[in-house]
Scaffold this motif. Structure first.
Motif, short mmCIF file in Angstrom:
data_model
loop_
_atom_site.label_atom_id
_atom_site.label_comp_id
_atom_site.label_asym_id
_atom_site.label_seq_id
_atom_site.Cartn_x
_atom_site.Cartn_y
_atom_site.Cartn_z
N PHE A 1 -10.45 -3.85 -2.61
CA PHE A 1 -9.72 -2.50 -2.09
C PHE A 1 -10.86 -1.62 -1.49
CE2 PHE A 1 -7.23 1.36 -3.51
CZ PHE A 1 -7.10 1.86 -2.18
N MET B 1 -1.98 -0.95 -4.40
CA MET B 1 -3.23 -0.16 -3.87
C MET B 1 -2.62 1.08 -3.43
SD MET B 1 -5.22 -3.14 -1.71
CE MET B 1 -3.54 -3.60 -1.04
N LEU C 1 0.79 -1.17 -0.06
CA LEU C 1 0.03 -0.09 0.13
C LEU C 1 0.68 1.10 -0.06
CD1 LEU C 1 -2.68 1.41 0.53
CD2 LEU C 1 -2.37 1.19 2.89
N LEU D 1 -5.34 -4.29 4.62
CA LEU D 1 -4.97 -4.31 3.33
C LEU D 1 -3.54 -5.00 3.23
CD1 LEU D 1 -5.87 -0.46 2.09
CD2 LEU D 1 -7.16 -2.80 1.66
#
Length: 467
Positions: free
Chosen positions: A392, A173, A83, A465
């Motif tokens: 996501f 992401m 991320l 995540l």
């Protein structure tokens, strides 16, 4: 109860005062873009802010990387990319009308921090740093890295982040805490129009000069013009009419020249309806004055007919378009100069997902050609959209709902962020529904409790995540 939620909430609450202190330190730096100097691509202010932010992160035990003073990066660990969180440390100019505190003398008052950059985007950047710090200090296990990326030129074109991505790949992401909650999955397209013309002048009653606007993405709160051949009574009579109709106020300096200053209210160019445009207010007055006939006055009047006061949707320009997903096209006449009979100006338009950028550009070109003004743009930034049904986005919405009790849903905005050209990038906070932080305006602020909640949400997002 989400796993680790209690620990995260306790940690962030315990470090509230440190977070506030770090925001105040960062917001004390005027990081408006300045002139390039060696080692400071956007001037000394943005460099100072970046240096301070990275030193704060080092103090908290993070590994940092400085990419040529364009961008700084703060890593949670040395594992594979999971991320990226993209925030920025540069700010728009201070502007006019501050009343609570001076722009770069931030103060905590009644649960808020006032100062330029508190909301956009230094406050959210620090919230993201404390989210990383919570995950690290609590030893919460994650399988991938989260990297906080801090840029220094977001307000003037995001060349900093472009430089960064010549050296690094996108994470799978990405979110930017530079928008609104719940999740901004659509950012409108953008046309920042630039135009110029040489204008012939004649007669005794003349328009000598105009100076208005500071940034292309800011609705201007002030605009000035110098005129010759007029008495104050004639001008004041027309100005009173304009004030009554538009709310724009006028003041005058008669020595050494007759200068008119129009006073409106600024706003972000993506929401021009929230301001009161001083340029268009000034032009409304100028178009009512009895100038001697000239090409200059004729062209100014034709230009004003394309972007009249109060038209924030591009209707007069012939480019208005609207859709259910992303709302209406917006248009803000943001900068205008007239000096030595050379006119130069800018406007900012945000285009919904249904808008045909090429068609809009063609229409604008034709409109300016019709008034014999050169239009200088040849491209439009396309809208950006991420699938609202992706894992996501659904994860972010679920965390937001659990931490706030508010409905999680995707929204569109006209403002552009660092994620506009990132395939799987959304804006996520840090402004809560119903809060107007006066971003880009006077007395900008952030609500401390909302920023604390943002830090908790960001930390939970990192945990889920990256696992």
């Amino acid at each position: 109860m989400r796993k680790y939620r209690q620990e995260i909430e306790k940690y962030i609450d315990e470090h509230r005062d440190e977070m506030v202190a770090d925001i105040i330190k960062l917001c004390s730096i005027n990081s408006t873009r300045g002139e390039y100097v060696e080692g400071a691509p956007f001037g000394e202010g943005p460099k100072r802010a970046l240096t301070m932010a990275l030193s704060i992160a080092q103090k908290y035990g993070f590994d940092i990387t400085n990419y040529d003073n364009y961008v700084g990066a703060i890593d949670l660990n040395n594992k594979e990319k999971g991320l990226d969180i993209l925030a920025h440390l540069d700010v728009v100019p201070e502007g006019e009308g501050w009343s609570v505190t001076a722009p770069f003398e931030p103060k905590e008052i009644d649960g808020k921090i006032y100062g330029r950059g508190t909301s956009d985007d230094k406050g959210p950047a620090v919230a993201a740093l404390f989210a990383l710090r919570a995950v690290k200090d609590l030893n919460i296990p994650v399988k991938k890295n989260t990297r906080l990326v801090l840029g220094t030129d977001e307000e003037c074109g995001s060349s900093c982040i472009k430089h960064y991505y010549t050296k690094e790949k996108e994470a799978p992401m990405t979110f930017s805490p530079d928008g609104e909650f719940p999740v901004v999955n659509i950012e409108k397209g953008q046309l920042q129009g630039e135009f110029s013309a040489a204008l012939e002048d004649a007669g005794e009653k003349r328009l000598v000069s105009i100076e208005a606007g500071t940034k292309v993405n800011v609705v201007p709160p002030k605009a000035k013009a110098v005129i010759e051949g007029f008495g104050i009574e004639e001008v004041e009579a027309k100005a009173k009419e304009v004030t009554k109709e538009t709310g724009i106020q006028f003041k005058y300096d008669l020595v050494p020249v007759f200068e008119i200053t129009a006073l409106g209210a600024n706003a972000h160019a993506s929401t021009p309806e929230n301001g009161n445009n001083a340029i268009t207010g000034l032009l409304e007055l100028l178009c009512r004055l009895d100038f001697s006939p000239s090409k200059k006055i004729e062209t100014i009047k034709k230009l004003y007919s394309l972007m009249p006061h109060g038209d924030t949707k591009g209707e007069a320009m012939g480019i208005a378009v609207e859709d259910e997903k992303s709302g209406a096209l917006t248009l803000a006449f943001s900068m205008l100069t007239l000096k030595n009979n050379i006119m130069h100006g800018f406007f900012d338009s945000r285009i919904p997902v249904s808008g045909d950028g090429d068609k809009i550009l063609k229409t604008v070109r034709e409109k300016f050609a019709d008034i014999d003004v050169e239009f200088l743009n040849d491209s439009v930034l396309a809208p950006h959209e991420v699938d609202e049904n992706s894992t996501f986005v659904k994860t972010l919405l679920s965390i937001y709902e659990d931490y706030t009790g508010l409905k999680g849903e995707c929204i569109a905005m006209g403002g552009g962020t660092y994620v506009h050209n990132i395939e799987n990038g959304v804006a996520f906070g840090a402004v809560f529904p119903g809060t107007d932080t006066k971003m880009h305006g006077a007395d900008e602020f952030v609500v401390i409790d909302e920023l604390i909640a943002s830090a908790k949400i960001f930390a939970q997002s990192i945990v889920e995540l990256c696992n």
